[in-house]
Design a protein around this motif. Structure first.
Motif, PDB file in Angstrom:
ATOM      1  N   ILE A 331       0.866  -1.187   0.000  1.00  0.00           N
ATOM      2  CA  ILE A 331       0.000   0.000   0.000  1.00  0.00           C
ATOM      3  C   ILE A 331       0.901   1.235   0.000  1.00  0.00           C
ATOM      4  N   ILE A 363       1.154  -3.027   7.204  1.00  0.00           N
ATOM      5  CA  ILE A 363       0.178  -1.941   7.156  1.00  0.00           C
ATOM      6  C   ILE A 363       0.923  -0.630   7.380  1.00  0.00           C
ATOM      7  N   LEU A 379      -9.363  -3.108   3.958  1.00  0.00           N
ATOM      8  CA  LEU A 379      -8.209  -3.810   3.391  1.00  0.00           C
ATOM      9  C   LEU A 379      -8.438  -5.318   3.354  1.00  0.00           C
ATOM     10  N   ASN A 382      -7.140  -9.582   0.952  1.00  0.00           N
ATOM     11  CA  ASN A 382      -5.870  -9.355   0.280  1.00  0.00           C
ATOM     12  C   ASN A 382      -4.876 -10.421   0.746  1.00  0.00           C
ATOM     13  N   CYS A 387      -2.638  -8.164   9.261  1.00  0.00           N
ATOM     14  CA  CYS A 387      -3.827  -7.301   9.310  1.00  0.00           C
ATOM     15  C   CYS A 387      -4.851  -7.958  10.234  1.00  0.00           C
ATOM     16  N   CYS A 394      -9.518  -4.193   8.918  1.00  0.00           N
ATOM     17  CA  CYS A 394      -9.237  -5.600   8.617  1.00  0.00           C
ATOM     18  C   CYS A 394     -10.444  -6.485   8.926  1.00  0.00           C
TER      19      CYS A 394
END
Length: 413
Positions: A331, A363, A379, A382, A387, A394
């Motif tokens: 990210i 993160i 998020l 993924n 997370c 999450c």
């Protein structure tokens, strides 16, 4: 004394409103063509009592509302507006003659009129606003409506109309607003390039096919072709719509690249391209710092590669959805900073949806300090194995399995 009385009587006679007989007949036909059970007591139409002159008794207990008259012809008043209240009138419009050359507004929306749109509406040559939306009209859109050269607004949305959009609509050179959404229209979007005054075009929720037209009015401010079966690539001509603010092409079968000029557009504020088959993004040269975009939705496509870092530099962007694509990598820190503590003069992310991709890695630190309810961040789904559910972004779905992540990209740790 007799002379004064005679003059006074003559003045009264010349100022007395006399409705043109043909206009009275149209009003009678309109009322008689409706199901009497749909005319509710107290409605506009229930007050129409033709034992008296209509234009001379407007806003009385005989004709409480529903139309307007103007004194346009010597000795007569002509009906210039018919607007029925939306109370569920049902009937056919074909039972009315529609020979009102001075009518400027016809609004029969939000009722239950059924049957075809009569071609005789083209006799309303003075019309500048026609609204038949939210009825139960069927059949094709009459091509004869394209002869209404003074028309500025046309609303045929939320009906059951079928067939193509008439090519004759390119002759409505004064048209400013065209709404045909929520029908069953098919065929290709016709060339509307001659409509130099058209600023609002909504053809969404139909069955239109073909490509996005290469020729569109440069006057457009809002364009929606949502939920059709359009295919192919985005035309370069979209970049020429220099005052466009809203573009919605979602729920189609468009493919290829999302063009860079959409991210660097001088006026575009809302861009929705979700639920298509786009596979890649063109990156802008100036990192998008000149972008006016406020909301950007590219979700449910087939976009690959790394998340475009430049979207975190768009100063006005506050809603970004890239979920359910095939993005990978980490990210970008720009996203996290924009969501948690954007700089002066930069709008923060109020919505950042990145779920359903193949993102991995830690993160970003700024996200870890976000409080639930302060911003909408997701998020989930993924490859972010660090997370945990203790973070609100999450929660709601698990991360992908290790097997799925490795099969997508062996370099995912």
């Amino acid at each position: 004394m007799l002379l004064l009385l005679s003059v006074f009587t003559k003045i009264l006679h010349t100022t007395h409103s006399i409705t043109f007989p043909g206009d009275i007949q149209i009003l009678k036909d309109l009322k008689n063509g409706l199901d009497p059970n749909s005319i509710t007591p107290g409605s506009c139409l229930s007050s129409w009592d033709f034992s008296v002159d209509p234009c001379d008794h407007l806003f009385t207990n005989r004709f409480t509302c529903g139309f307007r008259c103007d004194r346009l012809v010597s000795g007569f008043s002509r009906v210039t507006e018919i607007t029925l209240d939306p109370t569920g009138y049902t009937g056919s419009l074909a039972s009315t003659g529609w020979t009102l050359p001075y009518l400027q507004t016809l609004d029969l929306s939000e009722n239950s009129f059924h049957g075809p749109i009569p071609g005789s509406l083209s006799n309303l040559t003075g019309l500048n606003r026609l609204c038949l939306s939210m009825n139960s009209l069927t059949g094709p859109v009459p091509g004869s409506l394209g002869s209404l050269s003074l028309l500025e607004e046309l609303y045929l949305d939320n009906n059951f109309l079928v067939g193509p959009i008439p090519f004759s609509f390119n002759g409505l050179v004064g048209l400013k607003r065209l709404e045909l959404q929520q029908n069953n229209l098919s065929g290709e979007v016709p060339d509307l390039g001659k409509l130099k005054n058209l600023y609002y075009l909504d053809l969404s929720d139909n069955r239109l096919s073909g490509e996005v037209p290469a020729t569109l009015p440069t006057s457009l401010v809002e364009l929606s072709l949502r939920n059709n079966t359009l295919f192919g690539k985005l035309p370069n001509s979209l970049g020429g719509l220099v005052i466009l603010q809203v573009l919605d092409l979602s729920y189609n079968e468009l493919n290829g690249r999302v063009r860079s000029f959409l991210f660097d557009h001088p006026s575009l504020e809302q861009l929705t391209l979700s639920h298509n088959r786009f596979s890649s993004l063109e990156v802008v040269n100036n990192e998008g710092v000149n972008s006016k975009l406020i909301a950007l939705d590219l979700s449910y496509n087939e976009l690959r590669g790394l998340l475009p870092a430049f979207m975190g530099s768009m100063t006005e962007l506050s809603a970004l959805s890239l979920e359910h694509n095939k993005f990978t990598g980490m990210i970008p820190s720009q996203y996290a900073v924009k969501a948690a503590r954007p700089g002066h003069g930069t709008s923060p992310f109020e919505r950042l949806l990145l779920g359903g991709n193949y993102l991995f890695g830690p993160i970003p630190g700024p996200l870890l300090g976000l409080k639930e309810g302060s911003v909408n961040v997701s998020l989930v789904d993924n490859c972010l194995y660090r997370c945990p559910d203790m973070f609100f972004f999450c929660q709601g779905a698990d991360q992908k399995s290790m097997q799925d992540c490795k099969s997508f990209g062996p370099y995912i740790p």
